[in-house]
Design a protein around this motif. Structure first.
Motif, PDB file in Angstrom:
ATOM      1  N   GLU A  87      -6.188   6.708   6.851  1.00 18.83           N
ATOM      2  CA  GLU A  87      -6.017   5.771   5.813  1.00 18.83           C
ATOM      3  C   GLU A  87      -5.239   4.592   5.951  1.00 18.83           C
ATOM      4  O   GLU A  87      -5.474   3.568   5.702  1.00 18.83           O
ATOM      5  N   SER A 130      -7.975  -1.967   8.888  1.00 20.43           N
ATOM      6  CA  SER A 130      -9.303  -2.624   9.255  1.00 20.43           C
ATOM      7  C   SER A 130      -9.580  -3.789   7.849  1.00 20.43           C
ATOM      8  O   SER A 130      -9.972  -4.768   8.158  1.00 20.43           O
ATOM      9  N   VAL A 132      -0.212   8.637   0.890  1.00 23.94           N
ATOM     10  CA  VAL A 132       0.256   9.799   0.852  1.00 23.94           C
ATOM     11  C   VAL A 132       0.255  10.783   2.025  1.00 23.94           C
ATOM     12  O   VAL A 132      -1.382  10.885   2.479  1.00 23.94           O
ATOM     13  N   TYR A 190       0.781  -1.152  -0.171  1.00 27.13           N
ATOM     14  CA  TYR A 190       0.026  -0.098  -0.055  1.00 27.13           C
ATOM     15  C   TYR A 190       0.881   1.279  -0.073  1.00 27.13           C
ATOM     16  O   TYR A 190       1.685   1.334   0.609  1.00 27.13           O
ATOM     17  N   ILE A 191       0.272   2.350  -0.717  1.00 21.69           N
ATOM     18  CA  ILE A 191       1.076   3.687  -0.619  1.00 21.69           C
ATOM     19  C   ILE A 191       0.009   4.485   0.242  1.00 21.69           C
ATOM     20  O   ILE A 191      -1.104   4.697  -0.244  1.00 21.69           O
ATOM     21  N   ALA A 233      -7.714   2.524   8.069  1.00 20.09           N
ATOM     22  CA  ALA A 233      -8.396   1.926   7.119  1.00 20.09           C
ATOM     23  C   ALA A 233      -7.814   0.684   6.425  1.00 20.09           C
ATOM     24  O   ALA A 233      -8.483  -0.468   6.150  1.00 20.09           O
ATOM     25  N   ILE A 234      -6.655   0.743   6.173  1.00 18.66           N
ATOM     26  CA  ILE A 234      -5.880  -0.359   5.677  1.00 18.66           C
ATOM     27  C   ILE A 234      -5.920  -1.684   6.722  1.00 18.66           C
ATOM     28  O   ILE A 234      -6.019  -2.733   6.322  1.00 18.66           O
TER      29      ILE A 234
END
Lengths: 203, 203
Positions: free
Chosen positions: A175, A181, A165, A162-163, A178-179
């Motif tokens: 973010e 989760s 920013v 994952y990236i 969220a990843i």
């Protein structure tokens, strides 16, 4: 119970990875792994908080006993990720974040199948340079060196899962959350739950 | 600009998938795909909102022109997912949700590489049965039939990417949103951004 997630979160100097890791680790279910090193503590550094400061002999003993997930030698000192505490936390269902540099992260990804790897990106190189200059503590030479390192590291970002920013810190933190989760809801981690629901009904 | 996500979100009757889809589709960036059918509209059903109601001849013409992403025939009527509007939305950067049954979803997953598939689970079969009974509108026979269908569908859940348990609706919605956010940060969708950052610095 499901094992926790093993997470590597890295990014160039000035990407904000340290702040993001600390905020994520405020969750009592998340454990920020502490590295071991043979270098001497700097002013204010606490054993067990910033690093485990151990002797060269202890470090090499641990290596012999396969006690390090990954390690490297830098300026004559060892740096490594101790396995045991990490594994215990994962077994207990805690998520474990390794804050390691890009080369360390790539080593971990090679050795561990189900690591979740997140690369924190600056929105642009210009913003990164401004952030490094904004610290006001680095010489022009150090800034050029950091920028070159950053470009090399960003060139390896495509080996991460994952990236994220980091333009606005709060968004970047959301973010990352969220990843984590989403990763917990992947079928690979939910298969036992699904089986449980079906079996219970048949009993 | 990045293409939007193609999402299939399914689950057994009583899992709450319809409600979840509707709440997710309140985001103006998300488009809930409307299926086409040859069956007659029921009371209150609107063309273009609940279904596109088209004739058998129109449906078969569309099939010949490869205009359906997937379709099936049920009780003598066709049901299908029109391709064109979906593709336009995706190209525009909108996310598109297909609310289709498990067999339709498995068909889509076979045909489309980068579909994000989410299966909505009840927390247990007991809860599902309570929910179906709670509607108070179904006969015992229909409830038994729904439960059998649900068990068959849950048995196929392991072909989905993600499992979300709908115990509390708000939590389930947050989890679906987290999955969509995480998917957008996958390296496969961020590669162009990373390249852009590196190229800009070299110009």
């Amino acid at each position: 119970m499901n094992k926790g997630l093993l997470i590597v979160l890295s990014g160039p100097s000035g990407s904000g990875k340290g702040t993001i890791n600390q905020v994520i680790a405020e969750d009592p279910n998340v454990f920020l792994s502490v590295s071991a090193t043979t270098r001497s503590p700097r002013e204010g550094e606490q054993h067990g908080q910033h690093y485990y400061f151990i002797t060269r002999e202890e470090f090499e003993d641990r290596l012999k006993q396969d006690g390090m997930l990954e390690y490297n030698e830098y300026c004559g000192n060892y740096y490594g990720t101790p396995k045991k505490e990490m594994q215990q936390r994962l077994e207990n269902g805690n998520d474990v974040i390794l804050e390691i540099d890009v080369n360390g992260a790539l080593n971990v990804m090679e050795r561990v199948d189900d690591v979740v790897s997140i690369f924190i990106m600056p929105p642009s190189l210009e913003v990164l340079e401004d952030r490094l200059r904004g610290r006001g503590t680095e010489s022009e030479e150090v800034i050029r060196q950091r920028m070159n390192e950053a470009i090399t590291e960003i060139g390896k970002a495509d080996q991460y899962d994952y990236i994220v920013v980091n333009d606005k810190l709060d968004d970047a933190i959301s973010e990352v959350r969220a990843i984590l989760s989403a990763e917990k809801h992947k079928i690979t981690r939910m298969r036992e739950f699904v089986k449980g629901v079906l079996n219970y009904g048949n009993e």
